[in-house]
Design a protein around this motif. Sequence first.
Motif, PDB file in Angstrom:
ATOM      1  N   ALA A   1     -81.931  32.633  -0.495  1.00 58.11           N
ATOM      2  CA  ALA A   1     -81.616  32.351   0.779  1.00 58.11           C
ATOM      3  C   ALA A   1     -82.630  33.014   1.771  1.00 58.11           C
ATOM      4  O   ALA A   1     -82.799  32.674   2.997  1.00 58.11           O
ATOM      5  CB  ALA A   1     -80.378  32.792   1.300  1.00 58.11           C
TER       6      ALA A   1
ATOM      7  N   ASP B   1     -84.226  30.751   4.763  1.00 57.64           N
ATOM      8  CA  ASP B   1     -83.992  29.349   4.700  1.00 57.64           C
ATOM      9  C   ASP B   1     -83.167  28.740   5.545  1.00 57.64           C
ATOM     10  O   ASP B   1     -81.946  28.819   5.677  1.00 57.64           O
ATOM     11  CB  ASP B   1     -83.316  29.109   3.134  1.00 57.64           C
ATOM     12  CG  ASP B   1     -83.199  27.473   3.035  1.00 57.64           C
ATOM     13  OD1 ASP B   1     -83.206  26.780   3.820  1.00 57.64           O
ATOM     14  OD2 ASP B   1     -82.929  27.361   1.753  1.00 57.64           O
TER      15      ASP B   1
ATOM     16  N   THR C   1     -81.702  26.340   6.344  1.00 64.09           N
ATOM     17  CA  THR C   1     -80.639  25.305   5.807  1.00 64.09           C
ATOM     18  C   THR C   1     -79.413  26.378   5.457  1.00 64.09           C
ATOM     19  O   THR C   1     -78.131  25.740   5.381  1.00 64.09           O
ATOM     20  CB  THR C   1     -80.861  24.396   4.863  1.00 64.09           C
ATOM     21  OG1 THR C   1     -81.014  25.137   3.614  1.00 64.09           O
ATOM     22  CG2 THR C   1     -82.064  23.511   5.195  1.00 64.09           C
ATOM     23  N   LEU C   2     -79.507  27.470   5.376  1.00 63.65           N
ATOM     24  CA  LEU C   2     -78.592  28.505   4.832  1.00 63.65           C
ATOM     25  C   LEU C   2     -78.532  29.782   5.826  1.00 63.65           C
ATOM     26  O   LEU C   2     -77.294  30.089   5.961  1.00 63.65           O
ATOM     27  CB  LEU C   2     -78.828  29.252   3.571  1.00 63.65           C
ATOM     28  CG  LEU C   2     -79.250  28.330   2.320  1.00 63.65           C
ATOM     29  CD1 LEU C   2     -79.733  28.620   1.077  1.00 63.65           C
ATOM     30  CD2 LEU C   2     -77.669  27.531   1.903  1.00 63.65           C
TER      31      LEU C   2
ATOM     32  N   LEU D   1     -72.845  27.883   8.488  1.00 65.07           N
ATOM     33  CA  LEU D   1     -73.965  28.072   9.601  1.00 65.07           C
ATOM     34  C   LEU D   1     -73.886  27.779  10.892  1.00 65.07           C
ATOM     35  O   LEU D   1     -74.459  28.364  11.520  1.00 65.07           O
ATOM     36  CB  LEU D   1     -74.816  27.034   8.751  1.00 65.07           C
ATOM     37  CG  LEU D   1     -76.154  26.809   9.401  1.00 65.07           C
ATOM     38  CD1 LEU D   1     -77.044  28.205   9.367  1.00 65.07           C
ATOM     39  CD2 LEU D   1     -77.263  25.829   8.783  1.00 65.07           C
TER      40      LEU D   1
END
Length: 717
Positions: free
Chosen positions: A530, A625, A627-628, A669
């Motif tokens: 991540a 990242d 998306t994380l 998130l």
Amino acid sequence: MPPSADPSVSVTLAEIARIAGVGRAAVSNWRRRHDSFPAPVGGTDTSPQFALSQVEEWLRRQGKLDEVGSRERLWPEFEALGDRDTMGRAIAAAGARLAREEAGHTTDTTHAGGPPDADAAEGLPYDTGLSDAQRSLVERAVGLARKHGARETFDFLLGRWLDTHVRQIGVTPHPLAALMAEVAELARDGEAGDVGAVLDPACGTGGLLLAAARQWAGTVDAPPSGVPLKLLGQDVDPTQAALAAVRILLAGHSPGRETVWEVDVRAGNTLRADPHSEVCADVVLCNPPFNERDWGYEELATDARWTYGLPPRTEPELAWTQHALSRLAPGGTAVLLLPPGVASRRAGRRVRAGLLRSGVLRAVVALPPGSAPPHSVALHLWVLRAPSGGGADAGAGVLLVDAADVQPEPSGKTQRTGRAAIDWPLLRRRVVSAVRVIQVGDEDGNRSADHAVVPVIDLLDDEVDLTPARHVPKRGTSANLGLRRSWNRFGALLHELRNLTATLSALELGDEEPAGQGTVTVGDLLRAGAVTMRAGQQPADGAVRTGDAPDDAVPMLTIADVLAGGRPSGWLPSREASAGETAGTLTVTVPEEVVVVGAYRAFGAWVDTGAPTVLGSQLFALRVDPTLLDPWFLAGCLRAPANARQAGTHASTSSRIDVRRLQVLRLPLDEQRRHGETFRRLIAFERSLREAGTVGGELVDGLTDGIAAGRLPGNRA
């Protein structure tokens, strides 16, 4: 202009934007939209480099090759020549060719033993030692200049060369050079128009001589009458001397006109072997090198120039001062830019006393920090006048001007290094109005708002301290202006704080942590992919520059900068930063990376919104990242003081933070983003609060000084 002759020449995205005459964002957009855009040939993902020949061909096919960018297409080839002197010789060779053509003396060869109309500059390196390919580059530069202007093209190449080597080459800023010339004129008893020769014994690339030309010889469009002004210079660096010679010659030529000044610039060691030893100049302007220890103390101990005392080994600036006086004609004036220590260091007090007793030292002017390199120092101007036939007036006193408190520009404009820009018009008004005391003998100006004419006898004490701030009363008008600005800024900060307070004070924190929420460490995030982490590195000695930076410079952040407030104090050229990143010797951030300080005494974490930034040792870059993880959420969690305490080594007062042990809340998130937005406001609150404290301290100090000086309204004797 044809494509680059050397296919190995590469350019960055910023250089492509300048070539095409567009913004960098447009170039990035072309890369995304056009599959035919050239592929990178080097650099890194964050700072790629492209073959210049391929870029030119693509731009030409797309119809995006703007003629405005012609000079921009030329510069990467000069930069690819490598070392400083080779680049400088090539630029000087192009300038010499152009100066000949401007003077109507065209030639079929680029080989030049000296500049046009300046036989005294014989021996300066123009195209000596250049290869055939380098001479071909000079030819292309000359051809381009025929279309876009000789002076404009040469000034462009010289400016880029100076930007590239700004750490090795000190330049007197144009406004300061003009001010020095104006001060010299004012200090000459109003004898305007009779300056026949101006000397700069450490001329560098000729900035002060150009200022002298504008002050006393007019311009090409308004040439003076009478004998042309002689501009005399020398520099220990042959490349800079060559560039200065052709620069001044080009400035004095225009098609169909004759030069309005004569130029004699030579290479040589001024103090040890002065090539202008027989000169008697009317004016000397000089920004000598500072803190030179090997200036020739032993071999010059009995030199006839030391009329006012042998300069100590540690006081080379006093050697330059006496050298300037020795090259003046009777009654001539010298203006030198010197570090402030020259006015007060104990080692130089005997020479200072000699200058005072003889009456040759007429004024010392304290400038604000940032006026010239080194920008962190408030430099001084020394104004001296050689004894005339009637002898010096030792009883007239010395004018001391304190302009070090000139505030930054009202617009709040800052230089790239983060320092506030100098308000040059205000500084000029302050200095010129004070120096007129020398010119007109203003009896009422003996002690005024920002200057004082101090009797020599009052300065001849044990210290012989000539620092203006020690003798000049605090300027009331300037203090009031500074207070008003501070109050305005303080009010704006209070407004920001009120708005942030309304938001943050509405937050209600729970008494207990939510059950099952949990945390993860940075180490866990690294193993899960991540986050990726890179450690900052120490650049090679001499790699980091200070002072004014070009537009594409990359700031360098260190622990010392963080402790001093977080503003980078140094920078690296973009090419060197990119090359270092490629080689793995430098760590350069990208936008939205989280920077973490690994030293407990300076601990902090933030999102680098101003990337790219080169990180020094004990600084870490965390790339998430998206998306994380939300980067603002990550930075907010990491910077918690409790987090630092549990992750610190606590081995000593210089304990470090184990970044991998720092903890982060485990949240979805969307919740991270909500927390991240709150962290943004909290960080803004912290910054505004810190700045308000700084401005508030300035207000307290300013008011205390004013009240203690008896300037409280209604005060009566």
